[in-house]
Design an enzyme around this catalytic site. Sequence first.
Site, PDB file in Angstrom:
ATOM      1  N   HIS A 234       0.842  -1.202   0.000  1.00  0.00           N
ATOM      2  CA  HIS A 234       0.000   0.000   0.000  1.00  0.00           C
ATOM      3  C   HIS A 234       0.877   1.252   0.000  1.00  0.00           C
ATOM      4  CE1 HIS A 234      -3.553   2.497   1.250  1.00  0.00           C
ATOM      5  NE2 HIS A 234      -2.578   3.236   1.783  1.00  0.00           N
ATOM      6  N   GLU A 235       1.872   1.262   0.881  1.00  0.00           N
ATOM      7  CA  GLU A 235       2.761   2.426   0.955  1.00  0.00           C
ATOM      8  C   GLU A 235       3.643   2.541  -0.288  1.00  0.00           C
ATOM      9  OE1 GLU A 235       2.147   4.624   3.077  1.00  0.00           O
ATOM     10  OE2 GLU A 235       0.727   3.359   4.154  1.00  0.00           O
TER      11      GLU A 235
ATOM     12  N   HIS B  43       1.983   4.574  -2.801  1.00  0.00           N
ATOM     13  CA  HIS B  43       2.169   6.023  -2.633  1.00  0.00           C
ATOM     14  C   HIS B  43       3.591   6.447  -3.003  1.00  0.00           C
ATOM     15  CE1 HIS B  43      -1.697   6.459  -0.767  1.00  0.00           C
ATOM     16  NE2 HIS B  43      -1.375   5.803   0.334  1.00  0.00           N
TER      17      HIS B  43
END
Length: 441
Positions: free
Chosen positions: A24-25, A28
């Site tokens: 998920h990170e 980003h």
Amino acid sequence: MTALAFIVGVVLLVVGLAVSIALHEVGHLVPAKLFGVRVGQYMIGFGPTLWSKRIGETEYGFKALPLGGYISMAGMYPPSSDDTDAGRPRGRMRAMFATMVQDARAANDETLVGVEDRVFYKLSVWKRVVIMLGGPVMNLLLAIVIFTVLASGIGVQTATTTLASVNECVISADAGRTDCVASDPAAPAAEAGVLPGDVLVSVDGTPVSTFADASAIIQDSPNQALSIVISRDGAEKTLSITPALTTRAVTDDLGRAVVGDDGAVQTEEVGFIGVGAQTALVAQPVWVGTEMTFERLGAVAGVMTQLPVRVYETAVDLFTGQERDPNGPLSVVGAGRLAGDIAAVDAPIQNRAAGILELLASLNIALFVFNLIPLLPLDGGHVVVALWDGIKRFWARLRNRVSTPVDATKLVPVTLVVVVLLVGMGGILVLADLFNPISIV
């Protein structure tokens, strides 16, 4: 052995969630770096740092509380302005919120030093939206991969054309019993000589590859003689079977009985020959994983739109001791317990692996939907801020004016309220998962 299997299931889910958070990170991190934003930290977890290593300008590491993760980007918000309401009379609550806003601005200003041209808030709207949506989209893609492995690699539990049982008689769904009596008519399949272990080849001239294919034809043909070809001991045999007209309960996509407004189970009349199928893990086409993902996405989105109500109902069930809705929300603790229960059941290892993978895929879908909620500090909240800034810029251009960037630090008090509510709901779910857990049996 059961306790060890339970622990293994919990560990596997924890590792899977850690990978999900890390990816998920990454969702980003990658677009942020591609768009030139300075990323100071990439961290999994919160609290004290357990381990970290600096690579280039970014510090990568793990923190003590593995309850999420974050990346620290330079200039998430514009620099502090000189306009201040210092000296204005204010109450204690307003003073506290003002202090919080100033602290957030000061922390943000620190990230601007020396990188004024590599800051998040100066990016175009679409780039900011891509960065903030990168994390949730990564969870969605991971769910698709897991469901594809589950459906096409391990297979989906499917009723096959091999018969496991043959009923002796026909019992109506409203008879209120399961044992045959003398007045019950013989089941058409048994009367025709069908035996357990027979394999259905075709029904009424139509080749069948699944039990569902055969059932659909039979149920649509009550009181009509059908030519059914079976395979027994390697030889094919043709039988003439007339499905009996019987009443059965109407079921939904999950196999649950549908209840009408009057509280009674809804029924329908269908053709019935009285056979049951063996089940097996059957590999599905590669696109089925994506279909399963979006089917589950709709169900999870439905739960999320009613999250406060669902959490309230969970709290009521906790304090009254009532059985919880198996399709309701649960915490990481509840997910871990379910994974342990799945790993400890007496079933083939493939079935247990499939159960844990399905749970992990569902959690990734929940992460995708949850992070799209348009409230700070969630990713969806940052997307709303970026879109609002874009609208301000567009409106200013129409009026030949210069738009000032949206200062989201002013929303810190609202963010605090959201965080408190989320922590409160999470606490209720943890307590419910500890003292009134959802059971898979």
